[in-house]
Design an enzyme around this catalytic site. Structure first.
Site, short mmCIF file in Angstrom:
data_model
loop_
_atom_site.label_atom_id
_atom_site.label_comp_id
_atom_site.label_asym_id
_atom_site.label_seq_id
_atom_site.Cartn_x
_atom_site.Cartn_y
_atom_site.Cartn_z
N GLY A 25 24.80 -17.13 26.44
CA GLY A 25 26.05 -16.94 27.16
C GLY A 25 26.02 -17.35 28.62
N TYR A 75 32.51 1.16 29.41
CA TYR A 75 32.27 -0.18 29.97
C TYR A 75 32.86 -0.28 31.37
CZ TYR A 75 32.15 -5.27 30.38
OH TYR A 75 31.92 -6.56 30.82
N SER A 108 33.13 -6.81 36.42
CA SER A 108 34.21 -7.28 35.56
C SER A 108 35.53 -6.72 36.06
CB SER A 108 33.97 -6.81 34.12
OG SER A 108 35.12 -7.00 33.32
N GLY A 121 19.33 -11.42 31.35
CA GLY A 121 20.20 -11.78 30.23
C GLY A 121 20.34 -13.28 30.09
N ALA A 122 19.24 -14.02 30.31
CA ALA A 122 19.30 -15.48 30.32
C ALA A 122 19.17 -16.09 28.93
CB ALA A 122 18.18 -16.03 31.21
N GLY A 180 24.38 -16.07 31.09
CA GLY A 180 23.05 -16.09 31.68
C GLY A 180 22.33 -17.40 31.43
#
Length: 279
Positions: free
Chosen positions: A32, A183, A157, A28-29, A34
């Site tokens: 955001g 989630y 999270s 996820g780079a 990442g």
């Protein structure tokens, strides 16, 4: 007492550290947390593999990093966590080019999405956030073991408090779907995965950590409606009122910058006092 706090940035965590020779893969780079994690670790000298599903967005993120640090060692890598076949192909490609990996940052994820399924038929939040990373991490084991003293950092999270893993119906086949329950379940799975991974592999020098970066406004929240946000706030208030030790008030719901959010990840990647800890 630690000198770090919720406003500490990635640059502050990495000040004075030289990560030259370290190889890092961040999922996820392409934006955001990442992207900031990749930028910060590369600025400290690490060679960073930027893994993401969208090649165009990933290239744009790489160019943004290079615009501020032309000497950053960055490599793009395609990874679609919503398809286990693609996860296997991605891991195979990585291992064909790399013998070792010092840090694996499982950062990618989706949040509070409408009900949907991955290519393999799994509920998409559980499938992308947990199952995709679960398989990818397992396939990375030869490279992590080769490193000798590697770490896996899983972005969980505080939302794991919303819902544990429902082993009777993890895919919402027999219960009504709720985006936050889904989630929360996926984030609980992330935390439990890190704990069990560390239990199994700590003696080999491979440690895993799960972190709560805080509330940061990034593209992760692109699916959220005003009703979703209101629901989250109400859930959090109920948790706080039910918590006897709630002296911290509602710090979990106080927004942080991207640089401060990614600092939690980076700290788990480099902090020396964690060398014999994990989970």
């Amino acid at each position: 007492m630690s000198k770090w706090n919720k406003e500490t940035t990635t640059n502050e965590i990495l000040e004075g550290l030289d990560l030259s020779g370290k190889k890092v893969l961040v999922t996820g780079a392409s934006g955001g947390l990442g992207e900031e994690t990749a930028r910060a670790l590369a600025a400290a000298g690490a060679s960073v593999i930027m893994a993401a599903r969208d090649n165009t967005k990933n290239l744009e993120a790489k160019e943004r990093i290079l615009s501020s640090n032309s000497e950053a060692k960055l490599e793009l890598h395609e990874l679609n966590l919503a398809s286990l076949e693609d996860v296997r192909s991605s891991a195979e490609e990585f291992l064909s080019k790399n013998e070792s990996l010092d840090l694996l940052v499982n950062n990618a994820g989706i949040m509070c999405t409408p009900f949907g399924h991955t290519t393999d038929g799994f509920e998409q939040q559980f499938g992308v956030n947990h199952l995709g990373h679960y398989l990818f991490t397992g396939l990375m084991m030869p490279a992590l073991e080769k490193s000798g003293a590697s770490r896996v950092v899983c972005l969980s999270s505080g939302a794991h408090l919303i819902c544990g893993v429902n082993l009777d119906d993890p895919m919402f086949e027999r219960r009504d779907y709720d985006g936050w329950d889904s989630y929360g379940q996926s984030k609980s799975a992330n935390a439990l995965f890190a704990r069990e991974f560390d239990r199994r592999y700590a003696e080999k020098g491979i440690h895993a950590f799960s972190v709560h970066p805080g509330m940061i406004f990034t593209e992760l929240g692109r699916h959220m409606t005003e009703e979703d946000m209101a629901s989250l706030m109400e859930r959090r208030k109920a948790q706080i009122s039910a918590d006897e030790d709630s002296n911290s008030s509602d710090n979990m719901m106080s927004p942080k910058t991207v640089e401060a959010g990614a600092a939690t990840t980076v700290w788990a990647c480099v902090e020396k006092s964690l060398e014999s800890q994990g989970g």
